[in-house]
Design a protein around this motif. Structure first.
Motif, PDB file in Angstrom:
ATOM      1  N   LEU A 174      33.627 -28.074  54.629  1.00  0.00           N
ATOM      2  CA  LEU A 174      32.777 -26.964  55.060  1.00  0.00           C
ATOM      3  C   LEU A 174      33.371 -26.285  56.277  1.00  0.00           C
ATOM      4  CD1 LEU A 174      31.054 -28.046  57.762  1.00  0.00           C
ATOM      5  CD2 LEU A 174      29.755 -29.232  56.029  1.00  0.00           C
ATOM      6  N   GLU A 175      32.982 -25.038  56.458  1.00  0.00           N
ATOM      7  CA  GLU A 175      33.436 -24.236  57.598  1.00  0.00           C
ATOM      8  C   GLU A 175      32.211 -23.833  58.405  1.00  0.00           C
ATOM      9  OE1 GLU A 175      35.429 -20.985  55.824  1.00  0.00           O
ATOM     10  OE2 GLU A 175      37.060 -22.183  54.962  1.00  0.00           O
ATOM     11  N   GLY A 176      32.053 -24.438  59.552  1.00  0.00           N
ATOM     12  CA  GLY A 176      30.893 -24.111  60.379  1.00  0.00           C
ATOM     13  C   GLY A 176      29.707 -24.983  60.034  1.00  0.00           C
ATOM     14  N   THR A 177      28.579 -24.354  59.683  1.00  0.00           N
ATOM     15  CA  THR A 177      27.322 -25.059  59.461  1.00  0.00           C
ATOM     16  C   THR A 177      26.831 -24.877  58.034  1.00  0.00           C
ATOM     17  OG1 THR A 177      26.657 -24.785  61.781  1.00  0.00           O
ATOM     18  CG2 THR A 177      24.919 -25.267  60.203  1.00  0.00           C
ATOM     19  N   VAL A 199      26.345 -34.869  60.929  1.00  0.00           N
ATOM     20  CA  VAL A 199      25.112 -34.730  60.147  1.00  0.00           C
ATOM     21  C   VAL A 199      23.919 -34.744  61.086  1.00  0.00           C
ATOM     22  CG1 VAL A 199      23.685 -35.681  58.303  1.00  0.00           C
ATOM     23  CG2 VAL A 199      26.182 -35.855  58.172  1.00  0.00           C
ATOM     24  N   SER A 200      23.095 -33.685  60.995  1.00  0.00           N
ATOM     25  CA  SER A 200      21.905 -33.562  61.838  1.00  0.00           C
ATOM     26  C   SER A 200      20.656 -33.659  60.968  1.00  0.00           C
ATOM     27  CB  SER A 200      21.923 -32.219  62.581  1.00  0.00           C
ATOM     28  OG  SER A 200      20.739 -32.037  63.330  1.00  0.00           O
ATOM     29  N   PHE A 201      19.718 -34.512  61.368  1.00  0.00           N
ATOM     30  CA  PHE A 201      18.506 -34.732  60.582  1.00  0.00           C
ATOM     31  C   PHE A 201      17.342 -33.924  61.156  1.00  0.00           C
ATOM     32  CE2 PHE A 201      21.106 -38.450  59.842  1.00  0.00           C
ATOM     33  CZ  PHE A 201      20.961 -38.669  58.482  1.00  0.00           C
ATOM     34  N   GLY A 202      16.797 -33.014  60.331  1.00  0.00           N
ATOM     35  CA  GLY A 202      15.603 -32.269  60.706  1.00  0.00           C
ATOM     36  C   GLY A 202      14.548 -32.426  59.623  1.00  0.00           C
ATOM     37  N   VAL A 203      14.432 -33.648  59.084  1.00  0.00           N
ATOM     38  CA  VAL A 203      13.577 -33.926  57.934  1.00  0.00           C
ATOM     39  C   VAL A 203      12.258 -34.539  58.398  1.00  0.00           C
ATOM     40  CG1 VAL A 203      13.397 -35.147  55.732  1.00  0.00           C
ATOM     41  CG2 VAL A 203      15.609 -34.300  56.510  1.00  0.00           C
ATOM     42  N   SER A 204      11.147 -33.991  57.927  1.00  0.00           N
ATOM     43  CA  SER A 204       9.844 -34.603  58.160  1.00  0.00           C
ATOM     44  C   SER A 204       9.681 -35.753  57.184  1.00  0.00           C
ATOM     45  CB  SER A 204       8.719 -33.583  57.952  1.00  0.00           C
ATOM     46  OG  SER A 204       8.862 -32.481  58.828  1.00  0.00           O
ATOM     47  N   ASN A 205       9.270 -36.925  57.664  1.00  0.00           N
ATOM     48  CA  ASN A 205       9.103 -38.056  56.756  1.00  0.00           C
ATOM     49  C   ASN A 205       7.837 -38.832  57.080  1.00  0.00           C
ATOM     50  OD1 ASN A 205      10.029 -40.617  58.479  1.00  0.00           O
ATOM     51  ND2 ASN A 205      11.422 -38.938  58.973  1.00  0.00           N
ATOM     52  N   ILE A 206       7.128 -39.188  56.033  1.00  0.00           N
ATOM     53  CA  ILE A 206       5.911 -39.988  56.148  1.00  0.00           C
ATOM     54  C   ILE A 206       6.021 -41.135  55.152  1.00  0.00           C
ATOM     55  CG2 ILE A 206       3.404 -40.028  55.828  1.00  0.00           C
ATOM     56  CD1 ILE A 206       3.308 -37.153  56.737  1.00  0.00           C
ATOM     57  N   ALA A 207       5.899 -42.364  55.655  1.00  0.00           N
ATOM     58  CA  ALA A 207       6.066 -43.556  54.817  1.00  0.00           C
ATOM     59  C   ALA A 207       7.385 -43.467  54.055  1.00  0.00           C
ATOM     60  CB  ALA A 207       4.882 -43.727  53.868  1.00  0.00           C
ATOM     61  N   ALA A 208       8.432 -43.099  54.769  1.00  0.00           N
ATOM     62  CA  ALA A 208       9.736 -42.882  54.134  1.00  0.00           C
ATOM     63  C   ALA A 208      10.845 -43.312  55.085  1.00  0.00           C
ATOM     64  CB  ALA A 208       9.902 -41.412  53.754  1.00  0.00           C
ATOM     65  N   GLY A 209      12.044 -43.442  54.533  1.00  0.00           N
ATOM     66  CA  GLY A 209      13.197 -43.800  55.342  1.00  0.00           C
ATOM     67  C   GLY A 209      14.274 -42.742  55.253  1.00  0.00           C
ATOM     68  N   LYS A 225      32.077 -28.908  62.008  1.00  0.00           N
ATOM     69  CA  LYS A 225      31.692 -29.204  60.622  1.00  0.00           C
ATOM     70  C   LYS A 225      30.327 -29.893  60.653  1.00  0.00           C
ATOM     71  CE  LYS A 225      36.481 -29.641  59.047  1.00  0.00           C
ATOM     72  NZ  LYS A 225      36.487 -28.399  58.261  1.00  0.00           N
ATOM     73  N   LYS A 226      29.292 -29.080  60.606  1.00  0.00           N
ATOM     74  CA  LYS A 226      27.929 -29.597  60.813  1.00  0.00           C
ATOM     75  C   LYS A 226      27.092 -29.425  59.556  1.00  0.00           C
ATOM     76  CE  LYS A 226      24.186 -29.434  64.233  1.00  0.00           C
ATOM     77  NZ  LYS A 226      24.525 -30.734  64.839  1.00  0.00           N
ATOM     78  N   LEU A 227      26.490 -30.520  59.099  1.00  0.00           N
ATOM     79  CA  LEU A 227      25.575 -30.503  57.963  1.00  0.00           C
ATOM     80  C   LEU A 227      24.170 -30.787  58.474  1.00  0.00           C
ATOM     81  CD1 LEU A 227      25.043 -30.415  54.884  1.00  0.00           C
ATOM     82  CD2 LEU A 227      25.460 -32.890  54.855  1.00  0.00           C
ATOM     83  N   ILE A 228      23.258 -29.824  58.279  1.00  0.00           N
ATOM     84  CA  ILE A 228      21.875 -29.973  58.716  1.00  0.00           C
ATOM     85  C   ILE A 228      21.002 -30.299  57.511  1.00  0.00           C
ATOM     86  CG2 ILE A 228      19.900 -28.835  59.796  1.00  0.00           C
ATOM     87  CD1 ILE A 228      21.807 -27.081  61.331  1.00  0.00           C
ATOM     88  N   LEU A 229      20.235 -31.369  57.626  1.00  0.00           N
ATOM     89  CA  LEU A 229      19.295 -31.753  56.576  1.00  0.00           C
ATOM     90  C   LEU A 229      17.884 -31.390  57.019  1.00  0.00           C
ATOM     91  CD1 LEU A 229      20.671 -35.313  55.662  1.00  0.00           C
ATOM     92  CD2 LEU A 229      21.383 -33.085  54.779  1.00  0.00           C
ATOM     93  N   THR A 230      17.204 -30.566  56.217  1.00  0.00           N
ATOM     94  CA  THR A 230      15.828 -30.199  56.521  1.00  0.00           C
ATOM     95  C   THR A 230      14.953 -30.550  55.319  1.00  0.00           C
ATOM     96  OG1 THR A 230      15.950 -27.951  55.607  1.00  0.00           O
ATOM     97  CG2 THR A 230      16.685 -28.246  57.875  1.00  0.00           C
ATOM     98  N   GLY A 231      13.649 -30.369  55.459  1.00  0.00           N
ATOM     99  CA  GLY A 231      12.746 -30.620  54.351  1.00  0.00           C
ATOM    100  C   GLY A 231      11.736 -31.696  54.679  1.00  0.00           C
TER     101      GLY A 231
END
Length: 243
Positions: A174-177, A199-209, A225-231
């Motif tokens: 990847l190039e950038g984000t 890897v950056s975590f921006g994930v909301s989690n309830i009863a989850a890992g 080289k930054k991968l952002i995880l959301t959701g």
């Protein structure tokens, strides 16, 4: 984000605990108030508010919770349960089609935009350019495996409901984000990414890992080289690993 998730779960536990304590003092609450459909509705609403009700996980939880709440309170006939799966699949399919049609375009690779998305939790990853630079997966009651060898990976969307998804990005670059928007309800997502990606975590989690299981390596991470995880993840998990 982690503190927000802990706060959300803490509020739910606090409310239930307070109600149980008051019940010991003779204060009676309606039986339906702490039923499992109401808990699903509460969790779905919390996740929906965080993501502007564009997150698949919140829609699934609200739909299931509403159906069983109405049925358990005799608003719907007791024999309507046989219609749950087909009606639910029709509604989910319609939602996914509308979500795709209204998706924003003109992706600019601007990190500030994604940083705002990470803060506000708004859904819908803008996509433009070569489709092979994105991963778009919908695993519903099934398991799906995908591999990307894109040298300009830009992210995408993963929806996993009662299923599993494996995404192999070990040969991608990847190039950038890049941003991956992930919705998981009672399922799991495994991401195989290169060691040097940040890897950056921006994930909301309830009863989850949600866990980065990559082993510590001599090769340092590359900040560009930054991968952002959301959701959102409910009763499931996301695992990030490397070969």
């Amino acid at each position: 984000m982690k503190s927000d998730n802990q706060r959300t779960l803490g509020i739910i536990v606090l409310v239930i605990g307070t109600a149980l304590l008051l019940k010991q003092f003779g204060i009676i609450f309606p039986a339906w108030l702490f039923s499992w459909p109401v808990i699903l509705l509460a969790i779905g609403t919390i996740i929906g508010v965080k993501h502007g009700f564009t997150n698949t996980a919140s829609i699934v939880l609200l739909s299931i919770g509403t159906f069983f709440f109405l049925r358990n309170n005799h608003v719907l006939p007791s024999d309507t349960e046989k219609f749950l799966v087909p009606i639910g699949m029709i509604l989910l399919g319609a939602f996914l089609l509308v979500k795709k049609r209204t998706k924003k375009v003109n992706w600019e690779g601007n990190f500030d935009r994604f940083e705002r998305k990470l803060r506000t939790g708004k859904g819908g990853i803008p996509q433009d350019g070569d489709p092979s630079d994105y991963v778009n997966v919908e695993a519903i009651f099934c398991g799906i495996k995908r591999k990307s060898i894109s040298k300009s990976f830009k992210g995408g969307e993963i929806t996993t409901i009662f299923g599993g998804t494996d995404i192999d990005l070990s040969r991608a670059d990847l190039e950038g984000t890049a941003v991956l928007d992930i919705s998981v309800v009672m399922g799991g997502v495994k991401l195989i990414v290169p060691f040097h990606w940040d890897v950056s975590f921006g994930v909301s989690n309830i009863a989850a890992g949600v866990e980065d299981k990559r082993a510590q390596q001599v090769v340092p991470m590359e900040a560009e080289k930054k991968l952002i995880l959301t959701g959102a993840v409910i009763f499931g998990g996301i695992e990030v690993t490397s070969y």
